[in-house]
Design an enzyme around this catalytic site. Structure first.
Site, mmCIF file in Angstrom:
data_model
loop_
_atom_site.group_PDB
_atom_site.id
_atom_site.type_symbol
_atom_site.label_atom_id
_atom_site.label_comp_id
_atom_site.label_asym_id
_atom_site.label_seq_id
_atom_site.Cartn_x
_atom_site.Cartn_y
_atom_site.Cartn_z
ATOM 1 N N SER A 25 0.814 -1.222 0.000
ATOM 2 C CA SER A 25 0.000 0.000 0.000
ATOM 3 C C SER A 25 0.845 1.268 0.000
ATOM 4 C CB SER A 25 -0.935 0.006 1.217
ATOM 5 O OG SER A 25 -0.185 -0.027 2.420
ATOM 6 N N ASN A 43 -3.041 -1.521 13.458
ATOM 7 C CA ASN A 43 -4.490 -1.335 13.425
ATOM 8 C C ASN A 43 -4.914 -0.014 14.065
ATOM 9 O OD1 ASN A 43 -4.300 -3.893 12.404
ATOM 10 N ND2 ASN A 43 -5.454 -4.898 14.033
ATOM 11 N N THR A 45 -39.057 26.968 -11.820
ATOM 12 C CA THR A 45 -39.264 25.601 -11.349
ATOM 13 C C THR A 45 -39.469 24.757 -12.598
ATOM 14 O OG1 THR A 45 -41.675 25.774 -11.161
ATOM 15 C CG2 THR A 45 -40.377 26.390 -9.220
ATOM 16 N N SER A 90 -12.173 26.141 -28.608
ATOM 17 C CA SER A 90 -12.305 24.911 -29.385
ATOM 18 C C SER A 90 -11.121 24.779 -30.328
ATOM 19 C CB SER A 90 -13.609 24.951 -30.192
ATOM 20 O OG SER A 90 -13.608 23.959 -31.198
ATOM 21 N N LYS A 100 -15.670 29.694 -30.425
ATOM 22 C CA LYS A 100 -16.181 29.065 -29.212
ATOM 23 C C LYS A 100 -15.511 29.607 -27.948
ATOM 24 C CE LYS A 100 -18.726 26.254 -28.722
ATOM 25 N NZ LYS A 100 -18.518 24.797 -28.752
ATOM 26 N N ASN A 152 -16.006 28.098 -24.216
ATOM 27 C CA ASN A 152 -16.681 27.018 -23.511
ATOM 28 C C ASN A 152 -16.548 27.166 -21.988
ATOM 29 O OD1 ASN A 152 -17.295 25.772 -25.996
ATOM 30 N ND2 ASN A 152 -15.294 24.769 -26.036
ATOM 31 N N GLU A 194 -18.539 22.943 -16.447
ATOM 32 C CA GLU A 194 -18.835 21.589 -16.899
ATOM 33 C C GLU A 194 -18.055 20.553 -16.099
ATOM 34 O OE1 GLU A 194 -20.002 22.573 -21.536
ATOM 35 O OE2 GLU A 194 -17.982 21.903 -21.075
ATOM 36 N N TYR A 214 -10.256 -5.288 12.998
ATOM 37 C CA TYR A 214 -9.584 -4.957 11.742
ATOM 38 C C TYR A 214 -9.654 -6.123 10.770
ATOM 39 C CZ TYR A 214 -6.273 -3.262 8.337
ATOM 40 O OH TYR A 214 -5.701 -2.844 7.165
ATOM 41 N N GLN A 239 -7.838 -1.766 3.997
ATOM 42 C CA GLN A 239 -6.796 -1.101 3.208
ATOM 43 C C GLN A 239 -7.420 -0.308 2.062
ATOM 44 O OE1 GLN A 239 -3.014 -3.188 2.345
ATOM 45 N NE2 GLN A 239 -3.469 -2.861 0.181
ATOM 46 N N LYS A 288 -8.412 4.052 1.813
ATOM 47 C CA LYS A 288 -7.579 5.250 1.648
ATOM 48 C C LYS A 288 -7.672 5.874 0.262
ATOM 49 C CE LYS A 288 -4.577 3.189 5.006
ATOM 50 N NZ LYS A 288 -5.500 2.021 4.997
#
Length: 475
Positions: free
Chosen positions: A22, A109, A154, A276, A282, A284, A289, A316, A321, A324
């Site tokens: 890890s 642990n 709405t 673009s 363009k 953007n 986004e 444990y 593991q 994370k």
């Protein structure tokens, strides 16, 4: 380097080592592991498990190793299984066999649970500060548009006229809930697991309470099995990040719409837009986004951990593991995303004429007719029907409700007297909604001032928590 193996006749296969390893993602916990190790060392010395002379030697080596880790002088190598084994290797390089003394009375642990908590308690401060900056940026932006009428939506249909300041400041209130959730999370997370050992506590360090204040916690875990099994604090942090991601996504969706040619409400600053490769015209709204797109990642990380946890017995298990990478990824993505979103909000410009001209469109003033009639003791169901007739009348004539004359009103229904006309103007409709949470400029301004005062208090708490963690981490 492995921290186990005495009862084994051989080493694990290369494939098992690769699966177990890890260090590629948990190395970022190295400074926090050394901080918790210094606290554990004091406990061992106080319990006379390690004498003062040896304790001083180990303490000096830990402090030097902490400096080397922070400077990049000491790094993990391919043979290290995890952050704990890498740092023990570093200690043994400095101290010989004495470098392994810290393992007494402690397990990986309780060690990893402590490390991740300290890491998150520190990093949540930075997330909190950025969310606060974004929330207050919306409030400050809104204050410049208290006099601007806008259509409220709405179902993405024109609903009722509102002040545009209310449209903008709504995000401050959603983000304030995120800040409140973080504060609640911190209270539940500030429970120290160090001292739980593998699962049964430690006979060698009988007073783990000594490390509560030193490591920035507020209390000690009450059950050693739960202490090493608990990943609620990670799942809850991932939920907070997912909900922040949802709020950022909704902001992104609105800014994308506002910046479209069809709306033409917003002009996003060039610094927060892209072009673009094939279409020269363009511009953007990529920040907006990407804010929308990243939400799936935050939600996925939360889902990933919950699925991992759902079938685990307590204490444990190596499955943990997998806790994370989701939390590290969500943190990394928020650190990447929040600064440009904040910048986009702080620099956006809105087209006042375009917004105000559309405020009354779509028969958005129809509710004013119904309310007017209800104030004159007409049941709302009947008032609703009459307001609908007024809309139908306008559709036939090809006009909006704010273009009705007194003569038109009488034709629709004799109870629609000329006193209604001021409420069929956008400014009159908005001003009439003067309740505490309503859309009049006065109401909105008062609520913005209140929330900004609350933000000042939150800023003070963030500063206090940052100072605490700086002290814990020797920063």
């Amino acid at each position: 380097m492995s921290l186990w193996g005495g009862r084994f006749n051989g080493s694990p296969s290369e494939s098992v080592f690769a699966l177990s390893r890890s260090i590629d993602f948990d190395w970022r916990l190295a400074p926090y592991d050394l901080i918790s190790s210094l606290a554990h060392l004091d406990g061992l010395e106080n319990a006379q498990i390690i004498n003062r002379e040896k304790s001083q030697e180990i303490r000096s080596a830990l402090q030097n190793l902490l400096l080397e880790v922070r400077s990049g002088k000491f790094i993990a190598n391919p043979d290290d299984e995890d952050v704990h084994s890498a740092l023990e290797r570093g200690l043994k390089e400095k101290l010989g066999d004495l470098g392994g003394a810290l393992r007494a009375g402690r397990s990986r642990n309780d060690q990893i649970a402590t490390d991740v908590k300290i890491y998150l308690l520190e990093h949540m401060n930075y997330i909190e500060a950025m969310i606060l900056e974004l929330a207050d940026a919306f409030s400050e932006l809104a204050m410049g548009y208290l006099d601007l009428a806008a259509p409220g939506f709405t179902h993405l249909q024109h609903a009722q006229p509102i002040t545009f300041a209310q449209e903008l400041s709504k995000h401050s209130f959603a983000l304030e809930r995120d800040l409140n959730r973080i504060a609640d999370w911190r209270r539940r997370t500030s429970v120290l697991p160090l001292g739980a050992g593998a699962l049964a506590g430690s006979r060698l360090v009988p007073d783990p309470e000594r490390n509560i204040d030193r490591l920035g916690f507020t209390s000690l875990a009450g059950n050693s099995i739960d202490a090493v099994a608990d990943r609620d604090f990670i799942a809850e942090a991932l939920f907070i990040f997912a909900l922040i991601g949802v709020h950022l996504s909704r902001i992104g969706e609105e800014f994308t719409l506002y910046a479209s040619s069809e709306f033409s409400w917003a002009v996003i600053d060039d610094a927060y837009a892209t072009g673009s490769s094939i279409m020269p015209q363009k511009k953007n709204p990529d920040v907006a986004e990407l804010a929308r797109g990243k939400s799936g990642r935050f939600i996925g990380n939360l889902t990933s951990l919950l699925v991992t946890l759902k079938g685990l017995p307590f204490a444990y298990n190596r499955d943990l593991q997998e806790d994370k990478e989701p939390i590290f990824d969500s943190l990394d993505q928020l650190f990447l995303l929040l600064p440009p979103v904040i910048g986009m909000v702080k620099t956006v410009k809105f087209n006042r004429d375009k917004i105000s001209k559309s405020a009354s469109q779509g028969f958005a003033l129809a509710t004013e007719i119904a309310d007017f009639l209800v104030e004159r003791s007409i049941p709302f169901a009947q008032a609703h029907e009459i307001a609908g007739e007024a809309v139908r009348y306008c559709e036939v004539k090809g006009i909006e409700l704010d273009q009705l004359s007194a003569e038109d009103l009488v034709k629709i229904d004799p109870r629609l007297t000329p006193e209604l006309l001021p409420y069929l103007q956008v400014d009159g409709a908005i001003a009439s909604r003067s309740a505490t949470l309503a859309t009049s400029s006065k109401s909105v301004e008062e609520e913005i001032q209140k929330i900004r005062n609350r933000f000042k208090k939150i800023a003070g708490e963030i500063k206090k928590n940052q100072d605490l963690m700086s002290k814990v981490l020797f920063l």
